[in-house]
Design an enzyme around this catalytic site. Structure first.
Site, short mmCIF file in Angstrom:
data_model
loop_
_atom_site.label_atom_id
_atom_site.label_comp_id
_atom_site.label_asym_id
_atom_site.label_seq_id
_atom_site.Cartn_x
_atom_site.Cartn_y
_atom_site.Cartn_z
CG PHE B 117 -8.00 -7.27 45.24
CD1 PHE B 117 -7.93 -8.65 45.34
CD2 PHE B 117 -9.09 -6.71 44.57
CE1 PHE B 117 -8.92 -9.45 44.78
CE2 PHE B 117 -10.08 -7.50 44.01
CZ PHE B 117 -9.99 -8.87 44.13
CD GLN B 238 -12.44 -0.58 37.62
OE1 GLN B 238 -13.11 -1.45 38.16
NE2 GLN B 238 -11.59 0.17 38.29
CG HIS B 240 -11.63 -6.11 35.46
ND1 HIS B 240 -10.60 -7.00 35.22
CD2 HIS B 240 -11.87 -6.18 36.79
CE1 HIS B 240 -10.25 -7.58 36.36
NE2 HIS B 240 -11.00 -7.09 37.33
CG LEU B 250 -14.04 -9.76 35.98
CD1 LEU B 250 -13.73 -8.60 35.06
CD2 LEU B 250 -14.56 -9.27 37.30
CD GLU B 253 -7.50 -5.74 41.17
OE1 GLU B 253 -8.35 -5.21 40.42
OE2 GLU B 253 -6.99 -5.15 42.12
NE ARG B 284 -10.38 -4.15 39.44
CZ ARG B 284 -11.52 -4.57 39.95
NH1 ARG B 284 -12.65 -3.90 39.72
NH2 ARG B 284 -11.57 -5.66 40.69
CG HIS B 351 -15.55 -4.58 35.86
ND1 HIS B 351 -16.27 -5.76 35.91
CD2 HIS B 351 -15.04 -4.42 37.10
CE1 HIS B 351 -16.19 -6.27 37.12
NE2 HIS B 351 -15.47 -5.47 37.88
NE ARG B 396 -15.80 -0.98 41.44
CZ ARG B 396 -15.39 -2.25 41.48
NH1 ARG B 396 -14.70 -2.70 42.50
NH2 ARG B 396 -15.67 -3.06 40.47
#
Lengths: 231, 584
Positions: B117, B238, B240, B250, B253, B284, B351, B396
């Site tokens: 990730f 955040q 995304h 979404l 990732e 991100r 997000h 995050r």
């Protein structure tokens, strides 16, 4: 676009009725939920459940032109007008498109939907081969939307005694799990003329499942496990 | 007014609430969960890619490396004691979920499958690590259902489809439960509890373009603000990088973790310019800004040039079918493309809220009081996205959210058990404790000229335009002005529908009140922080400024007051990770 919506407010309506609604909306790229929310923005008395709006939470199952579907992943252009939207069949209606899901949840709870393994827990994960894990594919993805169970005539007639396709699929999810030790008890729990055997294999559930799952196949596997242990 | 009494009360039925509830349900104490939706409808269900823990199933890994990545990913705003705690506990929290039955995908040797990730490294900033444990691309669904199943097994008492209204507190500040309302009957209900946990999730619906479920309206945050308690770091949202363009749903990732990458209209892998080392797996915030810049500078794809392409067809049918089946579904349904053949059009989407209700690492809500900036509010806890513990700092990392839920859900549950032992008797509820809530409900009986749905739409547009990926003083101020107008309109709003039974219009009005508070906290905090850090990008202050801003924001509703408290740079046992430049 033309809609026919099931309306019922227990405080003011003696009985349910169908309401004709015209909505000015370009259907391209839109889902049925978009249309229902646009209608609600005009007339906020329309009540429905919704949450994720992407087909994973299972809140907004409704009956659309005679089929149980999730409003949020039902493309608007596909639907024939007038688009008739009703609550899921076979469950008591609370209001408009909202049903009392408790009979459905009760059957889900009745299959004891949790992993049972009384062996001492290892410090790390329990091992499971990819092949064993693959047995869960098609079984664990259920979102409890009730599209399948409320499309099943056996459940309509016996909601108190027949587990229904969603509950049986979940029962199979644990039977199929190589980590679960309660297979015998789970089979005992289902070996009953009503709980399991009210399934007549008409496969309405398969057609209704918005996630492409196949409860009938899972029910078939449970039945054959019961046959096997008898011989 | 109907009253129910419990030892412990959990508000919210997502991953955090259910994990805490399970801890309490295993004891002999009476625990109840109040949730405005049936628990498996909570937004945890939408989490896709996975849960991060240094299990080292695929490649070398250590929790210390995970900790380093989390500190760096959060641009040094995260509290290092809480981050150490989370990363230390991660492996056991994941194994515990596996023991509960979570159907993780598996490696050939039978261990839990892990995928790379963004922002993950080996050796404190070295090569890409492979740390995110996954159940295909449905990890949140698998996690939430597993926790719900365990709660059924342990006979947790659920109040499904009850909407929590306000915290009940006494003169000494103890939290004594909440007021709530049955959505089905419209009846108010007083729920007394010696200890209460807020696990009400995020508030991403405050933005127009959002990956969030429609229920993410910051209800716990509204409750806390109305109780006169502060919110922390609310400027950090955040975006995304890969929401489906124009829709917001979404695309995990994990797609890039499995080898997918981003292209602009020239077919260029533009992330190589922004993050030469990590490329598409940078943080991100970094990727979202890069996409926003590509689009702004005319290199977006499509007729309007308002998205970029996420290419994954080279991964092959088999990988897509096994590892990303849900993504394929979403792309076909919402973007009209099969990702096994064609790239998915994506753009940044709101997000995750890094900020929230300030807590310590036991989940106790803390607020400035006589003895310092972090006095626990007795009896009150918060966990998950609604809380700010703070492990995510200014940005995050993917896979750390599900981890946050279970690690701090468990920690809070355990601390609540201690609290119950130390406070064996329920404190008396003050007279008229429910008055404010009843007044709020009565207010919505009055007619008004403004419509809730219209104000909500306008609020989300204002926040998108004025507090999005890039921020600047004048635009934020303008946004505050517009928010003021919306607040005035809200005061004149009324319901067309004042019926009792399943009146969702009434619920949406109460949700809008909560969203308004979140919006104000966000704009005021964003205006106040004159630096760029993590997800908070000020065009007029493009640099991070550790000298003045290595501190948390505390926003209070009274007078829009903004205070600060220090970042905890000292971990529990290991060496502090000193701030340095954040490059990927």
């Amino acid at each position: 676009m033309k809609f026919r919506l099931h309306r019922y407010n227990p405080e003011t309506d003696a009985k349910p009725f169908m309401q004709d609604v015209e909505l000015d909306i370009d259907p391209a790229g839109k889902m049925l939920l978009d249309a229902l929310l646009a209608i609600k923005a005009q007339d906020e008395t329309l009540s429905l459940r919704r949450s994720c709006r992407e087909g994973v939470c299972g809140s907004d199952a409704v009956n659309v032109n005679g089929k149980n579907r999730l409003a949020c992943i039902t493309p608007l252009p596909e639907l024939k007008e007038p688009i008739e939207v009703r609550p899921l069949p076979g469950l008591p209606v609370i209001r408009d498109l909202i049903v009392d899901m408790e009979p459905f949840y009760k059957q889900y709870r009745s299959i004891k939907p949790w992993l049972v393994n009384d062996a001492p827990e290892p410090e790390v994960e329990r091992l499971q081969s990819p092949a064993d894990r693959a047995l869960l594919d098609g079984a664990y993805e259920c979102i409890l939307c009730a599209c399948c169970t409320t499309s099943c005539p056996s459940f309509w007639w016996n909601p108190d005694t027949f587990v229904g396709p969603a509950g049986l699929l979940q029962a199979y999810r644990f039977i199929a799990d190589s980590r679960d030790e309660a297979t015998a008890a789970r089979l005992d729990n289902l070996e009953d003329p009503y709980r399991l055997y009210r399934c007549r294999g008409i496969m309405s559930c398969v057609e209704a499942c918005p996630k492409g799952l196949n409860p009938t196949a899972a029910i078939g596997r449970i039945k054959s496990l019961l046959v096997k242990r008898r011989v | 007014m109907n009253t129910r009494r419990f030892d412990a009360l959990i508000v919210g039925g997502g991953g955090a609430g259910l994990r805490a509830a399970l801890q309490l349900a295993r004891s002999d104490y009476k625990v109840a969960v109040v949730s405005k939706v049936f628990p498996t409808r909570s937004h945890t269900v939408s989490a896709q890619g996975g849960i991060t823990a240094a299990l080292a199933n695929v490649d070398d890994d250590r929790w210390e490396w995970h900790m380093y990545d989390t500190v760096k990913g959060g641009d040094w705003l995260g509290d290092q004691d809480a981050i150490e705690f989370m990363c230390r506990e991660a492996a056991s929290a994941v194994y515990e979920l596996e023991h509960m039955g979570l159907p993780f995908s598996r490696l050939d040797n039978g261990k839990i499958y892990q995928r790379p990730f963004g922002g993950q490294s080996k050796n404190f900033g070295g090569d890409q690590a492979t740390r995110t444990c996954a159940a295909a691309d449905r990890t949140g669904h698998a996690l939430l259902h597993t926790l719900y199943q365990q709660n059924i097994a342990h006979r947790t008492q659920f109040f499904d489809e009850y909407f929590a209204l306000d915290l009940l507190r006494d003169a000494e500040g103890y939290c004594l439960g909440v007021t709530a309302m049955s959505i089905e009957t419209g009846e108010p209900l007083l729920i007394e509890a010696r200890t209460t946990l807020l696990a009400t999730g995020g508030a991403g619906r405050v933005f127009w373009n959002s990956s969030n479920a429609m229920i993410n309206t910051g209800d716990g945050l509204g409750m806390v603000l109305r109780a006169g308690l502060p919110l922390q770091d609310m400027e950090f949202w955040q975006f995304h990088p890969t929401g489906i363009a124009g829709v917001g749903c979404l695309i995990t990732e994990g797609v890039r973790g499995e080898g997918g990458y981003l292209l602009n209209r020239n077919g260029e892998r533009f992330m190589e310019r922004y993050a030469p080392h990590a490329k598409d797996l940078a943080g991100r915030d970094v990727v979202a800004r890069a996409i926003a810049i590509e689009i702004a500078e005319g290199r977006g794809c499509g007729a309007r040039g308002d998205y970029v392409d996420l290419k994954l067809d080279h991964l092959g049918e088999k990988t897509i079918a096994e590892k990303l089946p849900g993504i394929r579904d979403l792309a076909i349904r919402f973007a009209g493309v099969d990702p096994a053949e064609k790239a998915i059009p994506v753009a940044p989407t709101a997000h995750y809220m890094m900020g929230g209700i300030p807590t310590n690492l036991h989940g106790q809500v803390v607020a400035p009081a006589r003895f310092g900036p972090e006095e626990p509010v007795p009896g009150l806890y918060a966990v998950g996205e609604c809380a700010c513990v703070s492990v995510h700092g200014a940005n995050r990392l993917g896979g750390n959210s599900l981890l946050d839920l279970v690690v701090f859900g468990r920690a809070a549950g355990m601390h609540m058990l201690e609290y119950l032992r130390d406070n064996p008797y329920a404190r008396p509820l003050p007279d008229h404790a429910a008055e404010a809530s009843l007044a709020r409900l009565a207010r919505w009986e009055q007619s008004g000229s403004e419509r809730v749905a219209a104000i909500t739409d306008d609020l989300r547009r204002v926040m998108q335009a004025h507090a999005g990926v890039f921020r600047i003083d004048a635009v934020l101020r303008d946004g505050l002005g517009k928010l003021g107008e919306l607040e005035t309109r809200l005061a004149h709003a009324g319901l067309q529908d004042t019926s009792r039974v399943f009146n969702t219009a009434r619920i949406e009005a109460l949700e809008l009140e909560n969203l308004m508070g979140v919006a104000r906290a966000t704009l005021v905090s964003a205006l106040n922080r004159t630096e760029s850090r993590g997800a908070h990008t000020r065009e007029d202050f493009p640099q991070r400024d550790d000298e003045h801003w290595l501190k948390h924001t505390l926003y209070s509703r009274e007078g829009d007051q903004v205070d600060a408290k220090p970042v905890r740079l000292k971990p529990l046992t290991v060496e502090s990770i000193r701030p340095k430049e954040r490059v990927y």
